[in-house]
Scaffold this motif. Sequence first.
Motif, PDB file in Angstrom:
ATOM      1  N   SER A 277      44.923  44.173  48.621  1.00  0.00           N
ATOM      2  CA  SER A 277      44.842  42.754  48.954  1.00  0.00           C
ATOM      3  C   SER A 277      43.403  42.245  48.961  1.00  0.00           C
ATOM      4  O   SER A 277      43.169  41.061  49.217  1.00  0.00           O
ATOM      5  CB  SER A 277      45.490  42.485  50.315  1.00  0.00           C
ATOM      6  OG  SER A 277      44.699  43.013  51.361  1.00  0.00           O
ATOM      7  N   ASP A 278      42.452  43.107  48.685  1.00  0.00           N
ATOM      8  CA  ASP A 278      41.033  42.745  48.669  1.00  0.00           C
ATOM      9  C   ASP A 278      40.579  42.525  47.231  1.00  0.00           C
ATOM     10  O   ASP A 278      40.495  43.470  46.448  1.00  0.00           O
ATOM     11  CB  ASP A 278      40.221  43.869  49.310  1.00  0.00           C
ATOM     12  CG  ASP A 278      38.728  43.577  49.355  1.00  0.00           C
ATOM     13  OD1 ASP A 278      38.265  42.633  48.681  1.00  0.00           O
ATOM     14  OD2 ASP A 278      38.015  44.303  50.070  1.00  0.00           O
TER      15      ASP A 278
ATOM     16  N   HIS B 126      45.409  36.896  46.009  1.00  0.00           N
ATOM     17  CA  HIS B 126      45.818  38.081  46.769  1.00  0.00           C
ATOM     18  C   HIS B 126      46.488  37.657  48.077  1.00  0.00           C
ATOM     19  O   HIS B 126      46.000  36.762  48.765  1.00  0.00           O
ATOM     20  CB  HIS B 126      44.613  38.956  47.099  1.00  0.00           C
ATOM     21  CG  HIS B 126      43.996  39.627  45.916  1.00  0.00           C
ATOM     22  ND1 HIS B 126      44.042  40.987  45.725  1.00  0.00           N
ATOM     23  CD2 HIS B 126      43.320  39.131  44.853  1.00  0.00           C
ATOM     24  CE1 HIS B 126      43.410  41.294  44.607  1.00  0.00           C
ATOM     25  NE2 HIS B 126      42.962  40.174  44.056  1.00  0.00           N
ATOM     26  N   TRP B 127      47.583  38.333  48.405  1.00  0.00           N
ATOM     27  CA  TRP B 127      48.297  38.118  49.670  1.00  0.00           C
ATOM     28  C   TRP B 127      48.412  39.445  50.407  1.00  0.00           C
ATOM     29  O   TRP B 127      48.447  40.509  49.801  1.00  0.00           O
ATOM     30  CB  TRP B 127      49.705  37.599  49.414  1.00  0.00           C
ATOM     31  CG  TRP B 127      49.805  36.234  48.816  1.00  0.00           C
ATOM     32  CD1 TRP B 127      49.421  35.846  47.560  1.00  0.00           C
ATOM     33  CD2 TRP B 127      50.352  35.076  49.440  1.00  0.00           C
ATOM     34  NE1 TRP B 127      49.696  34.526  47.369  1.00  0.00           N
ATOM     35  CE2 TRP B 127      50.275  34.021  48.505  1.00  0.00           C
ATOM     36  CE3 TRP B 127      50.912  34.827  50.690  1.00  0.00           C
ATOM     37  CZ2 TRP B 127      50.731  32.733  48.787  1.00  0.00           C
ATOM     38  CZ3 TRP B 127      51.369  33.549  50.972  1.00  0.00           C
ATOM     39  CH2 TRP B 127      51.270  32.520  50.031  1.00  0.00           C
ATOM     40  N   HIS B 128      48.510  39.361  51.733  1.00  0.00           N
ATOM     41  CA  HIS B 128      48.650  40.561  52.556  1.00  0.00           C
ATOM     42  C   HIS B 128      49.591  40.234  53.710  1.00  0.00           C
ATOM     43  O   HIS B 128      49.398  39.232  54.397  1.00  0.00           O
ATOM     44  CB  HIS B 128      47.278  40.994  53.085  1.00  0.00           C
ATOM     45  CG  HIS B 128      47.279  42.325  53.772  1.00  0.00           C
ATOM     46  ND1 HIS B 128      46.232  42.763  54.542  1.00  0.00           N
ATOM     47  CD2 HIS B 128      48.197  43.313  53.803  1.00  0.00           C
ATOM     48  CE1 HIS B 128      46.506  43.958  55.015  1.00  0.00           C
ATOM     49  NE2 HIS B 128      47.699  44.318  54.586  1.00  0.00           N
ATOM     50  N   SER B 129      50.580  41.063  53.909  1.00  0.00           N
ATOM     51  CA  SER B 129      51.572  40.793  54.948  1.00  0.00           C
ATOM     52  C   SER B 129      50.999  40.898  56.347  1.00  0.00           C
ATOM     53  O   SER B 129      51.503  40.269  57.282  1.00  0.00           O
ATOM     54  CB  SER B 129      52.756  41.761  54.813  1.00  0.00           C
ATOM     55  OG  SER B 129      52.325  43.108  54.988  1.00  0.00           O
TER      56      SER B 129
ATOM     57  N   LYS C 138      55.240  47.014  54.869  1.00  0.00           N
ATOM     58  CA  LYS C 138      53.978  46.314  54.645  1.00  0.00           C
ATOM     59  C   LYS C 138      53.858  46.003  53.148  1.00  0.00           C
ATOM     60  O   LYS C 138      54.279  46.800  52.316  1.00  0.00           O
ATOM     61  CB  LYS C 138      52.801  47.177  55.100  1.00  0.00           C
ATOM     62  CG  LYS C 138      52.811  47.491  56.581  1.00  0.00           C
ATOM     63  CD  LYS C 138      52.530  46.261  57.419  1.00  0.00           C
ATOM     64  CE  LYS C 138      52.511  46.589  58.910  1.00  0.00           C
ATOM     65  NZ  LYS C 138      51.416  47.478  59.265  1.00  0.00           N
ATOM     66  N   TRP C 139      53.253  44.862  52.822  1.00  0.00           N
ATOM     67  CA  TRP C 139      53.192  44.504  51.408  1.00  0.00           C
ATOM     68  C   TRP C 139      51.942  43.692  51.068  1.00  0.00           C
ATOM     69  O   TRP C 139      51.273  43.139  51.932  1.00  0.00           O
ATOM     70  CB  TRP C 139      54.434  43.735  50.975  1.00  0.00           C
ATOM     71  CG  TRP C 139      54.780  42.523  51.784  1.00  0.00           C
ATOM     72  CD1 TRP C 139      55.696  42.449  52.798  1.00  0.00           C
ATOM     73  CD2 TRP C 139      54.223  41.196  51.657  1.00  0.00           C
ATOM     74  NE1 TRP C 139      55.748  41.172  53.310  1.00  0.00           N
ATOM     75  CE2 TRP C 139      54.864  40.378  52.626  1.00  0.00           C
ATOM     76  CE3 TRP C 139      53.271  40.617  50.824  1.00  0.00           C
ATOM     77  CZ2 TRP C 139      54.556  39.023  52.783  1.00  0.00           C
ATOM     78  CZ3 TRP C 139      52.960  39.269  50.969  1.00  0.00           C
ATOM     79  CH2 TRP C 139      53.606  38.493  51.935  1.00  0.00           C
ATOM     80  N   ALA C 140      51.655  43.679  49.776  1.00  0.00           N
ATOM     81  CA  ALA C 140      50.597  42.831  49.229  1.00  0.00           C
ATOM     82  C   ALA C 140      51.128  42.212  47.950  1.00  0.00           C
ATOM     83  O   ALA C 140      51.980  42.797  47.266  1.00  0.00           O
ATOM     84  CB  ALA C 140      49.333  43.639  48.942  1.00  0.00           C
TER      85      ALA C 140
ATOM     86  N   THR D 111      44.729  36.238  51.551  1.00  0.00           N
ATOM     87  CA  THR D 111      43.633  37.119  51.925  1.00  0.00           C
ATOM     88  C   THR D 111      42.458  36.880  51.004  1.00  0.00           C
ATOM     89  O   THR D 111      41.319  37.132  51.354  1.00  0.00           O
ATOM     90  CB  THR D 111      44.029  38.604  51.829  1.00  0.00           C
ATOM     91  OG1 THR D 111      44.367  38.912  50.487  1.00  0.00           O
ATOM     92  CG2 THR D 111      45.189  38.919  52.733  1.00  0.00           C
TER      93      THR D 111
ATOM     94  N   ILE E  44      47.596  49.251  51.019  1.00  0.00           N
ATOM     95  CA  ILE E  44      47.993  47.846  50.916  1.00  0.00           C
ATOM     96  C   ILE E  44      46.811  46.929  51.210  1.00  0.00           C
ATOM     97  O   ILE E  44      46.608  45.915  50.532  1.00  0.00           O
ATOM     98  CB  ILE E  44      49.160  47.550  51.883  1.00  0.00           C
ATOM     99  CG1 ILE E  44      50.407  48.361  51.479  1.00  0.00           C
ATOM    100  CG2 ILE E  44      49.474  46.068  51.905  1.00  0.00           C
ATOM    101  CD1 ILE E  44      50.941  48.047  50.097  1.00  0.00           C
ATOM    102  N   ARG E  45      46.018  47.286  52.217  1.00  0.00           N
ATOM    103  CA  ARG E  45      44.856  46.462  52.549  1.00  0.00           C
ATOM    104  C   ARG E  45      43.876  46.423  51.392  1.00  0.00           C
ATOM    105  O   ARG E  45      43.336  45.356  51.044  1.00  0.00           O
ATOM    106  CB  ARG E  45      44.151  46.992  53.796  1.00  0.00           C
ATOM    107  CG  ARG E  45      43.060  46.058  54.318  1.00  0.00           C
ATOM    108  CD  ARG E  45      42.121  46.742  55.289  1.00  0.00           C
ATOM    109  NE  ARG E  45      41.305  47.759  54.640  1.00  0.00           N
ATOM    110  CZ  ARG E  45      40.245  47.486  53.882  1.00  0.00           C
ATOM    111  NH1 ARG E  45      39.887  46.233  53.651  1.00  0.00           N
ATOM    112  NH2 ARG E  45      39.547  48.464  53.329  1.00  0.00           N
TER     113      ARG E  45
END
Length: 403
Positions: A49-50, A174-177, A155-157, A189, A45-46
Amino acid sequence: MKRSGSADLPLHYGYVPQWLYERMSKLGLSVVEVLLSDYGKDEVIRRMSDPFWFQCFGAVMGMDWHSSGVTTSVMGALKRAINPNAKTLGLYIAGGKGKLSRETPTELIKISEATGLNGDELVRASKLSAKVDNTAVQDGYQLYTHNFILTDEGKWAVIQQGMNVKDKTARRYHWHSENLKSFVEEPHTGISGINQGKILNLTSHQAKDNREGILDISHTNSEKIMQDFARLILPAHHDIQASDVDLKRLGALLYTTRETQPENFEELLLLKGVGPRTLQSLALVSEIIHGAPSRFQDPARFAFAHGGKDGHPFPVPLKIYDETLSILQKGIEKSKLGNSDQLKSIAKLHTIIAKAEENFTPDFEINEVIEEERANSWKYGGKTVFGDAEKPKSQKAIQLSLF
Protein backbone atom coordinates in the motif's frame (compact mmCIF):
# COMPACT_ATOMS: atom_id res chain seq x y z
CA MET A 1 -5.55 7.61 6.79
CA LYS A 2 -1.88 7.71 5.94
CA ARG A 3 -1.22 9.61 2.73
CA SER A 4 2.05 8.52 1.21
CA GLY A 5 2.52 10.25 -2.11
CA SER A 6 1.87 11.24 -5.67
CA ALA A 7 4.09 10.85 -8.71
CA ASP A 8 4.32 11.40 -12.43
CA LEU A 9 4.41 8.01 -14.17
CA PRO A 10 5.17 8.46 -17.88
CA LEU A 11 3.16 6.10 -20.06
CA HIS A 12 5.29 3.39 -21.65
CA TYR A 13 3.85 1.14 -24.32
CA GLY A 14 6.59 -1.50 -24.40
CA TYR A 15 6.37 -5.12 -23.29
CA VAL A 16 8.07 -7.30 -20.70
CA PRO A 17 10.04 -10.12 -22.37
CA GLN A 18 9.53 -13.62 -21.04
CA TRP A 19 13.13 -13.94 -19.84
CA LEU A 20 12.57 -11.00 -17.48
CA TYR A 21 8.97 -11.80 -16.52
CA GLU A 22 9.94 -15.24 -15.22
CA ARG A 23 12.74 -13.78 -13.12
CA MET A 24 10.48 -11.03 -11.79
CA SER A 25 8.02 -13.69 -10.61
CA LYS A 26 10.76 -15.64 -8.83
CA LEU A 27 12.33 -12.59 -7.20
CA GLY A 28 8.92 -11.22 -6.20
CA LEU A 29 7.98 -14.51 -4.57
CA SER A 30 11.32 -14.73 -2.75
CA VAL A 31 11.05 -11.20 -1.38
CA VAL A 32 7.48 -11.86 -0.21
CA GLU A 33 8.52 -15.13 1.45
CA VAL A 34 11.27 -13.41 3.45
CA LEU A 35 8.93 -10.55 4.39
CA LEU A 36 6.38 -13.08 5.60
CA SER A 37 8.96 -14.98 7.60
CA ASP A 38 10.52 -11.93 9.24
CA TYR A 39 7.63 -9.47 9.50
CA GLY A 40 4.33 -11.24 8.82
CA LYS A 41 1.38 -10.91 6.45
CA ASP A 42 0.19 -7.53 7.68
CA GLU A 43 3.56 -6.01 6.81
CA VAL A 44 3.37 -7.36 3.25
CA ILE A 45 0.01 -5.63 2.84
CA ARG A 46 1.39 -2.42 4.35
CA ARG A 47 4.35 -2.45 1.95
CA MET A 48 2.09 -2.99 -1.04
CA SER A 49 0.00 0.00 0.00
CA ASP A 50 3.08 2.26 0.02
CA PRO A 51 3.65 3.83 -3.43
CA PHE A 52 7.28 4.66 -2.63
CA TRP A 53 8.21 1.11 -1.66
CA PHE A 54 6.24 -0.33 -4.58
CA GLN A 55 8.16 1.78 -7.11
CA CYS A 56 11.49 0.68 -5.60
CA PHE A 57 10.33 -2.94 -5.65
CA GLY A 58 9.64 -2.68 -9.38
CA ALA A 59 13.03 -1.06 -10.01
CA VAL A 60 14.96 -3.79 -8.19
CA MET A 61 13.11 -6.36 -10.34
CA GLY A 62 14.65 -4.91 -13.52
CA MET A 63 11.64 -2.94 -14.72
CA ASP A 64 11.90 0.62 -16.03
CA TRP A 65 12.42 2.55 -12.83
CA HIS A 66 9.82 5.26 -13.41
CA SER A 67 7.33 4.15 -16.03
CA SER A 68 3.66 3.25 -15.81
CA GLY A 69 4.51 -0.31 -16.78
CA VAL A 70 5.90 -0.99 -13.31
CA THR A 71 2.37 -1.30 -11.93
CA THR A 72 0.91 -3.84 -14.34
CA SER A 73 4.12 -5.85 -14.75
CA VAL A 74 4.96 -6.18 -11.06
CA MET A 75 1.40 -7.09 -10.12
CA GLY A 76 1.14 -9.58 -12.98
CA ALA A 77 4.42 -11.25 -11.99
CA LEU A 78 3.39 -11.38 -8.32
CA LYS A 79 -0.03 -12.83 -9.08
CA ARG A 80 1.56 -15.52 -11.22
CA ALA A 81 3.97 -16.47 -8.42
CA ILE A 82 1.85 -16.01 -5.30
CA ASN A 83 -1.54 -17.48 -6.20
CA PRO A 84 -0.32 -21.05 -6.83
CA ASN A 85 1.20 -20.89 -3.31
CA ALA A 86 -1.61 -18.84 -1.76
CA LYS A 87 -2.76 -21.43 0.78
CA THR A 88 0.76 -21.82 2.17
CA LEU A 89 1.59 -18.11 2.09
CA GLY A 90 -1.78 -16.89 3.32
CA LEU A 91 -1.79 -14.26 0.55
CA TYR A 92 -3.99 -13.88 -2.52
CA ILE A 93 -4.05 -11.49 -5.49
CA ALA A 94 -7.14 -10.79 -7.59
CA GLY A 95 -7.67 -8.60 -10.62
CA GLY A 96 -5.26 -7.26 -13.20
CA LYS A 97 -5.23 -5.15 -16.32
CA GLY A 98 -8.18 -4.57 -18.65
CA LYS A 99 -10.72 -7.39 -18.63
CA LEU A 100 -8.84 -9.11 -15.81
CA SER A 101 -9.78 -6.21 -13.56
CA ARG A 102 -13.46 -6.93 -14.20
CA GLU A 103 -12.96 -10.50 -12.99
CA THR A 104 -11.94 -9.29 -9.53
CA PRO A 105 -15.37 -9.85 -7.87
CA THR A 106 -15.55 -13.44 -9.12
CA GLU A 107 -12.00 -14.13 -7.93
CA LEU A 108 -12.70 -12.61 -4.52
CA ILE A 109 -15.77 -14.79 -4.03
CA LYS A 110 -13.67 -17.89 -4.80
CA ILE A 111 -11.00 -16.71 -2.35
CA SER A 112 -13.64 -16.14 0.33
CA GLU A 113 -14.92 -19.67 -0.16
CA ALA A 114 -11.41 -21.01 0.39
CA THR A 115 -10.63 -18.84 3.41
CA GLY A 116 -13.98 -18.32 5.13
CA LEU A 117 -13.77 -14.55 4.69
CA ASN A 118 -16.82 -12.45 3.90
CA GLY A 119 -16.82 -12.39 0.12
CA ASP A 120 -19.54 -9.76 -0.15
CA GLU A 121 -17.52 -7.33 1.94
CA LEU A 122 -14.39 -7.94 -0.13
CA VAL A 123 -16.27 -7.38 -3.38
CA ARG A 124 -17.81 -4.22 -1.96
CA ALA A 125 -14.34 -2.93 -0.99
CA SER A 126 -13.03 -3.66 -4.49
CA LYS A 127 -15.93 -1.97 -6.26
CA LEU A 128 -15.99 1.06 -3.99
CA SER A 129 -12.25 1.69 -4.26
CA ALA A 130 -12.54 1.60 -8.05
CA LYS A 131 -15.64 3.78 -8.02
CA VAL A 132 -13.99 6.42 -5.86
CA ASP A 133 -10.86 6.68 -7.98
CA ASN A 134 -12.70 6.56 -11.29
CA THR A 135 -15.67 8.77 -10.41
CA ALA A 136 -15.42 10.54 -7.06
CA VAL A 137 -11.89 11.76 -7.79
CA GLN A 138 -12.35 13.47 -11.16
CA ASP A 139 -8.71 14.12 -11.99
CA GLY A 140 -8.68 13.26 -15.69
CA TYR A 141 -7.52 9.66 -15.22
CA GLN A 142 -9.55 6.63 -16.26
CA LEU A 143 -8.76 3.35 -14.51
CA TYR A 144 -7.42 0.52 -16.63
CA THR A 145 -5.89 -1.77 -14.02
CA HIS A 146 -7.13 -2.91 -10.61
CA ASN A 147 -5.51 -5.39 -8.23
CA PHE A 148 -6.81 -6.51 -4.85
CA ILE A 149 -4.21 -8.07 -2.52
CA LEU A 150 -5.43 -9.76 0.67
CA THR A 151 -4.44 -12.06 3.49
CA ASP A 152 -6.37 -15.09 4.70
CA GLU A 153 -7.13 -13.02 7.81
CA GLY A 154 -8.95 -10.32 5.87
CA LYS A 155 -6.37 -7.50 5.63
CA TRP A 156 -6.13 -6.05 2.13
CA ALA A 157 -4.59 -3.48 -0.16
CA VAL A 158 -5.72 -2.18 -3.54
CA ILE A 159 -3.35 -1.02 -6.27
CA GLN A 160 -5.00 0.50 -9.29
CA GLN A 161 -3.91 2.80 -12.05
CA GLY A 162 -5.53 5.36 -14.32
CA MET A 163 -4.43 6.83 -17.63
CA ASN A 164 -4.59 10.40 -18.87
CA VAL A 165 -4.48 10.17 -22.66
CA LYS A 166 -4.09 13.92 -23.08
CA ASP A 167 -0.73 14.29 -21.39
CA LYS A 168 0.35 10.64 -21.65
CA THR A 169 0.81 10.07 -17.93
CA ALA A 170 -0.53 7.54 -15.46
CA ARG A 171 -1.66 7.86 -11.86
CA ARG A 172 -1.42 4.96 -9.44
CA TYR A 173 -3.74 4.80 -6.43
CA HIS A 174 -3.01 2.78 -3.28
CA TRP A 175 -5.54 1.67 -0.65
CA HIS A 176 -5.01 -0.06 2.69
CA SER A 177 -7.68 -1.66 4.83
CA GLU A 178 -5.91 -0.78 8.07
CA ASN A 179 -7.57 2.18 9.81
CA LEU A 180 -10.04 2.57 6.94
CA LYS A 181 -13.09 4.23 8.44
CA SER A 182 -14.82 5.42 5.31
CA PHE A 183 -14.67 4.82 1.58
CA VAL A 184 -15.83 8.33 0.84
CA GLU A 185 -13.71 10.50 3.12
CA GLU A 186 -9.91 10.55 2.81
CA PRO A 187 -9.55 6.82 2.06
CA HIS A 188 -6.21 6.60 0.23
CA THR A 189 -2.86 5.58 1.67
CA GLY A 190 -1.21 7.12 -1.33
CA ILE A 191 -1.68 8.28 -4.89
CA SER A 192 1.00 8.10 -7.56
CA GLY A 193 0.47 10.64 -10.31
CA ILE A 194 1.35 14.17 -11.26
CA ASN A 195 -0.77 17.05 -9.99
CA GLN A 196 -3.10 18.01 -12.86
CA GLY A 197 -4.10 21.48 -11.67
CA LYS A 198 -7.81 21.66 -10.84
CA ILE A 199 -9.57 18.47 -9.84
CA LEU A 200 -12.87 17.49 -8.28
CA ASN A 201 -12.18 15.25 -5.27
CA LEU A 202 -15.37 14.15 -3.56
CA THR A 203 -13.41 11.99 -1.09
CA SER A 204 -11.65 14.95 0.50
CA HIS A 205 -12.65 15.81 4.05
CA GLN A 206 -13.20 19.30 2.64
CA ALA A 207 -15.92 17.84 0.42
CA LYS A 208 -18.09 16.43 3.18
CA ASP A 209 -20.84 18.94 2.45
CA ASN A 210 -20.58 18.07 -1.25
CA ARG A 211 -21.58 14.53 -0.55
CA GLU A 212 -24.61 15.87 1.25
CA GLY A 213 -25.49 17.90 -1.81
CA ILE A 214 -24.86 21.33 -0.23
CA LEU A 215 -21.70 22.57 -1.96
CA ASP A 216 -20.24 22.37 -5.43
CA ILE A 217 -16.44 22.21 -5.29
CA SER A 218 -15.76 21.42 -8.91
CA HIS A 219 -13.43 24.44 -9.05
CA THR A 220 -11.52 23.70 -5.86
CA ASN A 221 -7.79 24.04 -6.39
CA SER A 222 -6.06 20.66 -6.31
CA GLU A 223 -3.16 21.97 -4.23
CA LYS A 224 -5.61 22.54 -1.37
CA ILE A 225 -7.28 19.16 -1.78
CA MET A 226 -4.03 17.23 -2.15
CA GLN A 227 -2.01 19.08 0.49
CA ASP A 228 -1.95 16.10 2.83
CA PHE A 229 -0.03 14.00 0.31
CA ALA A 230 3.72 13.53 0.44
CA ARG A 231 4.50 13.66 -3.27
CA LEU A 232 6.69 11.18 -5.15
CA ILE A 233 7.47 13.07 -8.36
CA LEU A 234 9.05 10.92 -11.04
CA PRO A 235 10.58 12.75 -14.02
CA ALA A 236 9.75 12.24 -17.67
CA HIS A 237 13.37 11.50 -18.70
CA HIS A 238 14.16 7.84 -19.18
CA ASP A 239 17.83 7.98 -18.26
CA ILE A 240 18.96 8.13 -14.62
CA GLN A 241 20.56 11.39 -13.57
CA ALA A 242 22.35 12.44 -10.40
CA SER A 243 19.27 14.34 -9.25
CA ASP A 244 17.25 11.10 -9.28
CA VAL A 245 19.48 9.29 -6.77
CA ASP A 246 20.68 9.70 -3.20
CA LEU A 247 24.38 9.72 -4.12
CA LYS A 248 25.55 9.17 -0.55
CA ARG A 249 23.55 5.97 -0.27
CA LEU A 250 24.49 4.75 -3.73
CA GLY A 251 28.16 5.59 -3.21
CA ALA A 252 28.33 3.82 0.15
CA LEU A 253 26.67 0.78 -1.45
CA LEU A 254 29.16 0.65 -4.33
CA TYR A 255 32.17 1.25 -2.11
CA THR A 256 31.21 -1.33 0.50
CA THR A 257 30.33 -4.11 -1.94
CA ARG A 258 33.34 -3.54 -4.21
CA GLU A 259 36.08 -2.69 -1.76
CA THR A 260 35.18 -4.77 1.31
CA GLN A 261 35.07 -8.54 0.98
CA PRO A 262 32.59 -10.58 3.07
CA GLU A 263 35.35 -12.36 4.97
CA ASN A 264 36.13 -9.05 6.66
CA PHE A 265 32.73 -9.10 8.32
CA GLU A 266 31.87 -11.93 10.68
CA GLU A 267 28.19 -11.43 9.87
CA LEU A 268 28.80 -12.05 6.16
CA LEU A 269 31.06 -15.10 6.26
CA LEU A 270 28.28 -17.22 4.77
CA LEU A 271 28.43 -14.98 1.68
CA LYS A 272 32.17 -15.52 1.21
CA GLY A 273 32.96 -16.18 -2.43
CA VAL A 274 30.10 -14.05 -3.70
CA GLY A 275 31.43 -11.54 -6.22
CA PRO A 276 31.24 -7.77 -5.67
CA ARG A 277 28.67 -7.29 -8.43
CA THR A 278 26.32 -9.87 -6.91
CA LEU A 279 26.80 -8.33 -3.47
CA GLN A 280 25.68 -5.01 -4.98
CA SER A 281 22.41 -6.59 -6.11
CA LEU A 282 21.93 -8.54 -2.89
CA ALA A 283 22.40 -5.38 -0.86
CA LEU A 284 19.57 -3.61 -2.70
CA VAL A 285 17.31 -6.65 -2.40
CA SER A 286 18.16 -6.71 1.32
CA GLU A 287 17.12 -3.07 1.59
CA ILE A 288 13.79 -3.77 -0.15
CA ILE A 289 13.12 -6.39 2.53
CA HIS A 290 14.59 -4.79 5.63
CA GLY A 291 14.90 -1.08 4.87
CA ALA A 292 13.00 1.59 6.79
CA PRO A 293 10.26 3.53 4.93
CA SER A 294 12.51 6.60 4.74
CA ARG A 295 14.91 4.73 2.44
CA PHE A 296 12.52 4.45 -0.50
CA GLN A 297 12.47 8.08 -1.61
CA ASP A 298 14.69 7.49 -4.67
CA PRO A 299 13.42 4.51 -6.72
CA ALA A 300 16.13 5.08 -9.35
CA ARG A 301 18.81 3.85 -6.92
CA PHE A 302 17.23 0.40 -6.87
CA ALA A 303 17.71 0.08 -10.63
CA PHE A 304 21.41 -0.42 -9.83
CA ALA A 305 20.54 -3.95 -8.70
CA HIS A 306 19.43 -5.40 -12.03
CA GLY A 307 19.31 -2.54 -14.53
CA GLY A 308 16.29 -2.09 -16.76
CA LYS A 309 14.72 -3.97 -19.64
CA ASP A 310 15.10 -0.95 -21.96
CA GLY A 311 18.76 -0.52 -21.06
CA HIS A 312 18.35 2.27 -18.51
CA PRO A 313 20.47 2.62 -16.55
CA PHE A 314 22.09 -0.48 -18.10
CA PRO A 315 21.07 -3.87 -19.54
CA VAL A 316 19.68 -6.48 -17.15
CA PRO A 317 22.67 -8.64 -16.02
CA LEU A 318 21.06 -12.08 -16.21
CA LYS A 319 23.97 -13.93 -14.60
CA ILE A 320 23.90 -11.57 -11.60
CA TYR A 321 20.10 -11.72 -11.44
CA ASP A 322 20.18 -15.53 -11.41
CA GLU A 323 22.95 -15.69 -8.81
CA THR A 324 21.05 -13.29 -6.57
CA LEU A 325 17.91 -15.40 -6.98
CA SER A 326 19.82 -18.60 -6.23
CA ILE A 327 21.36 -17.23 -3.02
CA LEU A 328 18.01 -15.87 -1.85
CA GLN A 329 16.10 -19.05 -2.69
CA LYS A 330 18.70 -21.31 -1.04
CA GLY A 331 18.53 -19.13 2.06
CA ILE A 332 14.75 -19.48 2.13
CA GLU A 333 14.90 -23.26 1.76
CA LYS A 334 17.50 -23.56 4.54
CA SER A 335 15.37 -21.31 6.73
CA LYS A 336 12.39 -23.64 6.27
CA LEU A 337 14.61 -26.44 7.61
CA GLY A 338 15.51 -24.41 10.66
CA ASN A 339 18.76 -22.83 9.47
CA SER A 340 18.25 -19.12 8.89
CA ASP A 341 21.93 -18.10 9.02
CA GLN A 342 22.19 -17.24 5.32
CA LEU A 343 19.08 -15.04 5.36
CA LYS A 344 20.48 -13.33 8.46
CA SER A 345 23.67 -12.62 6.53
CA ILE A 346 21.66 -11.03 3.73
CA ALA A 347 19.84 -8.90 6.29
CA LYS A 348 23.18 -7.88 7.83
CA LEU A 349 24.39 -6.73 4.41
CA HIS A 350 21.83 -3.94 4.43
CA THR A 351 22.76 -3.00 8.00
CA ILE A 352 26.49 -2.82 7.20
CA ILE A 353 25.94 -0.58 4.19
CA ALA A 354 23.56 1.69 6.10
CA LYS A 355 26.31 2.04 8.73
CA ALA A 356 28.89 2.86 6.05
CA GLU A 357 26.74 5.75 4.84
CA GLU A 358 27.33 7.66 8.07
CA ASN A 359 30.92 8.56 7.19
CA PHE A 360 30.73 8.39 3.40
CA THR A 361 31.20 11.50 1.30
CA PRO A 362 30.17 11.00 -2.34
CA ASP A 363 32.87 12.02 -4.79
CA PHE A 364 32.02 10.30 -8.04
CA GLU A 365 30.06 10.86 -11.23
CA ILE A 366 26.95 8.74 -11.60
CA ASN A 367 27.43 8.68 -15.37
CA GLU A 368 30.77 6.94 -14.81
CA VAL A 369 29.03 4.26 -12.75
CA ILE A 370 26.47 3.73 -15.50
CA GLU A 371 29.11 3.62 -18.24
CA GLU A 372 31.10 1.07 -16.26
CA GLU A 373 28.02 -1.11 -15.85
CA ARG A 374 27.25 -0.88 -19.57
CA ALA A 375 30.83 -1.64 -20.57
CA ASN A 376 30.91 -4.75 -18.37
CA SER A 377 27.34 -5.82 -19.12
CA TRP A 378 28.35 -8.45 -21.69
CA LYS A 379 30.31 -10.29 -18.97
CA TYR A 380 27.14 -10.73 -16.94
CA GLY A 381 24.85 -11.82 -19.76
CA GLY A 382 23.42 -8.32 -20.16
CA LYS A 383 20.13 -8.24 -22.04
CA THR A 384 17.45 -5.73 -23.05
CA VAL A 385 14.28 -5.90 -25.12
CA PHE A 386 16.51 -4.90 -28.03
CA GLY A 387 18.92 -7.82 -27.70
CA ASP A 388 22.09 -8.99 -25.96
CA ALA A 389 24.75 -6.61 -24.67
CA GLU A 390 27.84 -6.62 -26.86
CA LYS A 391 31.47 -6.58 -25.82
CA PRO A 392 32.96 -3.09 -26.28
CA LYS A 393 35.35 -2.76 -29.20
CA SER A 394 37.91 -1.16 -26.91
CA GLN A 395 39.59 -3.68 -24.62
CA LYS A 396 40.57 -0.97 -22.14
CA ALA A 397 39.27 -1.89 -18.68
CA ILE A 398 36.82 0.49 -17.04
CA GLN A 399 37.10 0.70 -13.29
CA LEU A 400 35.44 3.30 -11.12
CA SER A 401 37.28 4.88 -8.22
CA LEU A 402 35.09 5.75 -5.27
CA PHE A 403 37.80 6.97 -2.92
